[in-house]
Design a protein around this motif. Structure first.
Motif, PDB file in Angstrom:
ATOM      1  N   TRP A   1      -1.907   1.081   5.039  1.00 23.48           N
ATOM      2  CA  TRP A   1      -0.866   0.232   4.449  1.00 23.48           C
ATOM      3  C   TRP A   1      -0.468  -0.794   5.511  1.00 23.48           C
ATOM      4  O   TRP A   1      -0.911  -0.717   6.663  1.00 23.48           O
ATOM      5  CB  TRP A   1       0.341   1.079   4.036  1.00 23.48           C
TER       6      TRP A   1
ATOM      7  N   GLY B   1       0.819  -1.200   0.000  1.00 22.84           N
ATOM      8  CA  GLY B   1       0.000   0.000   0.000  1.00 22.84           C
ATOM      9  C   GLY B   1       0.858   1.257   0.000  1.00 22.84           C
ATOM     10  O   GLY B   1       0.661   2.182   0.778  1.00 22.84           O
TER      11      GLY B   1
ATOM     12  N   THR C   1     -12.281  -3.125  -2.751  1.00 19.88           N
ATOM     13  CA  THR C   1     -11.152  -3.315  -3.650  1.00 19.88           C
ATOM     14  C   THR C   1     -10.280  -2.070  -3.522  1.00 19.88           C
ATOM     15  O   THR C   1     -10.731  -1.043  -3.030  1.00 19.88           O
ATOM     16  CB  THR C   1     -11.591  -3.557  -5.109  1.00 19.88           C
ATOM     17  N   THR C   2      -9.028  -2.151  -3.957  1.00 18.89           N
ATOM     18  CA  THR C   2      -8.123  -1.021  -3.722  1.00 18.89           C
ATOM     19  C   THR C   2      -8.357   0.115  -4.709  1.00 18.89           C
ATOM     20  O   THR C   2      -8.458   1.272  -4.320  1.00 18.89           O
ATOM     21  CB  THR C   2      -6.657  -1.508  -3.742  1.00 18.89           C
TER      22      THR C   2
ATOM     23  N   TYR D   1     -13.348   1.590  -1.220  1.00 18.04           N
ATOM     24  CA  TYR D   1     -12.117   1.516  -2.006  1.00 18.04           C
ATOM     25  C   TYR D   1     -10.885   1.908  -1.182  1.00 18.04           C
ATOM     26  O   TYR D   1     -10.984   2.668  -0.219  1.00 18.04           O
ATOM     27  CB  TYR D   1     -12.194   2.486  -3.195  1.00 18.04           C
ATOM     28  N   GLY D   2      -9.725   1.391  -1.630  1.00 13.79           N
ATOM     29  CA  GLY D   2      -8.461   1.991  -1.227  1.00 13.79           C
ATOM     30  C   GLY D   2      -7.735   1.356  -0.063  1.00 13.79           C
ATOM     31  O   GLY D   2      -6.818   1.946   0.488  1.00 13.79           O
TER      32      GLY D   2
ATOM     33  N   GLU E   1      -9.873  -8.409  -6.036  1.00 11.80           N
ATOM     34  CA  GLU E   1      -8.798  -7.617  -6.638  1.00 11.80           C
ATOM     35  C   GLU E   1      -8.185  -8.362  -7.817  1.00 11.80           C
ATOM     36  O   GLU E   1      -8.403  -9.553  -8.005  1.00 11.80           O
ATOM     37  CB  GLU E   1      -7.717  -7.317  -5.591  1.00 11.80           C
TER      38      GLU E   1
ATOM     39  N   ASP F   1      -5.934  -1.628   0.298  1.00 14.13           N
ATOM     40  CA  ASP F   1      -4.772  -2.523   0.175  1.00 14.13           C
ATOM     41  C   ASP F   1      -4.943  -3.733   1.096  1.00 14.13           C
ATOM     42  O   ASP F   1      -6.041  -4.257   1.228  1.00 14.13           O
ATOM     43  CB  ASP F   1      -3.461  -1.774   0.438  1.00 14.13           C
TER      44      ASP F   1
END
Length: 269
Positions: free
Chosen positions: A108, A97, A167-168, A193-194, A213, A196
């Motif tokens: 992260w 991340g 999802t990232t 979202y986002g 992902e 990691d």
């Protein structure tokens, strides 16, 4: 088949895992949220603090292994693969991340996994800034964080209409992969979202129900697989096969939710 690992060995592996996570925590926090150390610092000299933090954290983890488990293999994001002779490999991602890291978001993580020929058997997802450590394998599924220790257990969500999905990146991967993800997300209750690796930690803790992902590497998925499976969840690739080599990943809280999402994905693809 997985290696047979007795309780004494298991305790040793856990001790080594925690020693690595502690070492990586120190190195990554040295660079996190330090003003002026953003991605815009990539000048001609190649100064990039994220790379420095990555390398320092992986080197610190490898130093622990050199002392404690010199015969094990290592697969790391920064240093690549070092074959071992024990049949066991530590899979390391010092900062999963990076975009989150340079943005100052606390989502992260440091990823540490132990795997044999058939896949991950133990994993740690560590978030140094929150001081939160998710651990799974050898009969353990727990999170130790600011509020103490909790047991990890996935939710019992069985239908897409009740599910929270993560999802990232909104674009997920290729156009086709994005279409497949959004076909599933459209049927879910909530999309985020986002996150990691932190998404998989939230799944293991029972707060979200699906993570889907694409385009992942082996070192991105090994620890999440171990943690999610220890918490009772399911992780495969998009065709239902083992996912520890990376690629397209789906992690689900229940078999019913997993099947429902896979069906939507295969129709969309």
């Amino acid at each position: 088949m997985h290696h047979t690992i007795d309780p004494v060995m298991a305790t040793g592996f856990q001790r080594v895992g925690h020693a690595m996570a502690d070492a990586a925590r120190r190195e990554t926090l040295r660079h996190f949220r330090v003003r002026g150390l953003g991605a815009d610092n990539k000048d001609a000299a190649g100064f990039d603090p994220v790379t420095i933090a990555d390398r320092a954290a992986e080197a610190a983890m490898c130093a622990v292994l050199a002392q404690e488990r010199p015969d094990d293999g290592i697969l790391g994001e920064e240093e690549g693969a070092k074959p071992g002779t024990s049949g066991l490999t530590w899979v390391l991602d010092p900062i999963d991340g990076t975009r989150g890291f340079i943005s100052g978001t606390p989502t992260w993580g440091v990823l540490i996994a132990l795997q044999d020929a058939s896949g991950p058997i133990y994993g740690i997802i560590d978030q140094p800034y929150i001081a939160e450590r998710f651990e799974g394998g050898f009969g353990v599924a727990r999170c130790v964080g600011p509020t103490g220790e909790t047991t990890l257990a996935v939710s019992d969500t069985r239908t897409l209409s009740e599910a929270t999905i993560l999802t990232t990146f909104p674009e997920v991967g290729t156009d086709a992969e994005a279409r497949a993800f959004h076909a599933v997300a459209k049927q879910c209750k909530l999309t985020r979202y986002g996150m990691d690796c932190y998404a998989y930690a939230l799944l293991a803790a029972g707060h979200v129900d699906l993570v889907i992902e694409a385009g992942l590497n082996a070192y991105d998925v090994a620890a999440p697989i171990a943690v999610v499976q220890a918490a009772g969840g399911i992780v495969t690739d998009w065709s239902g096969q083992p996912a520890h080599e990376g690629g397209r990943i789906i992690a689900a809280a229940t078999p019913e939710l997993h099947s429902a999402a896979l069906e939507v994905i295969s129709n969309a693809l």
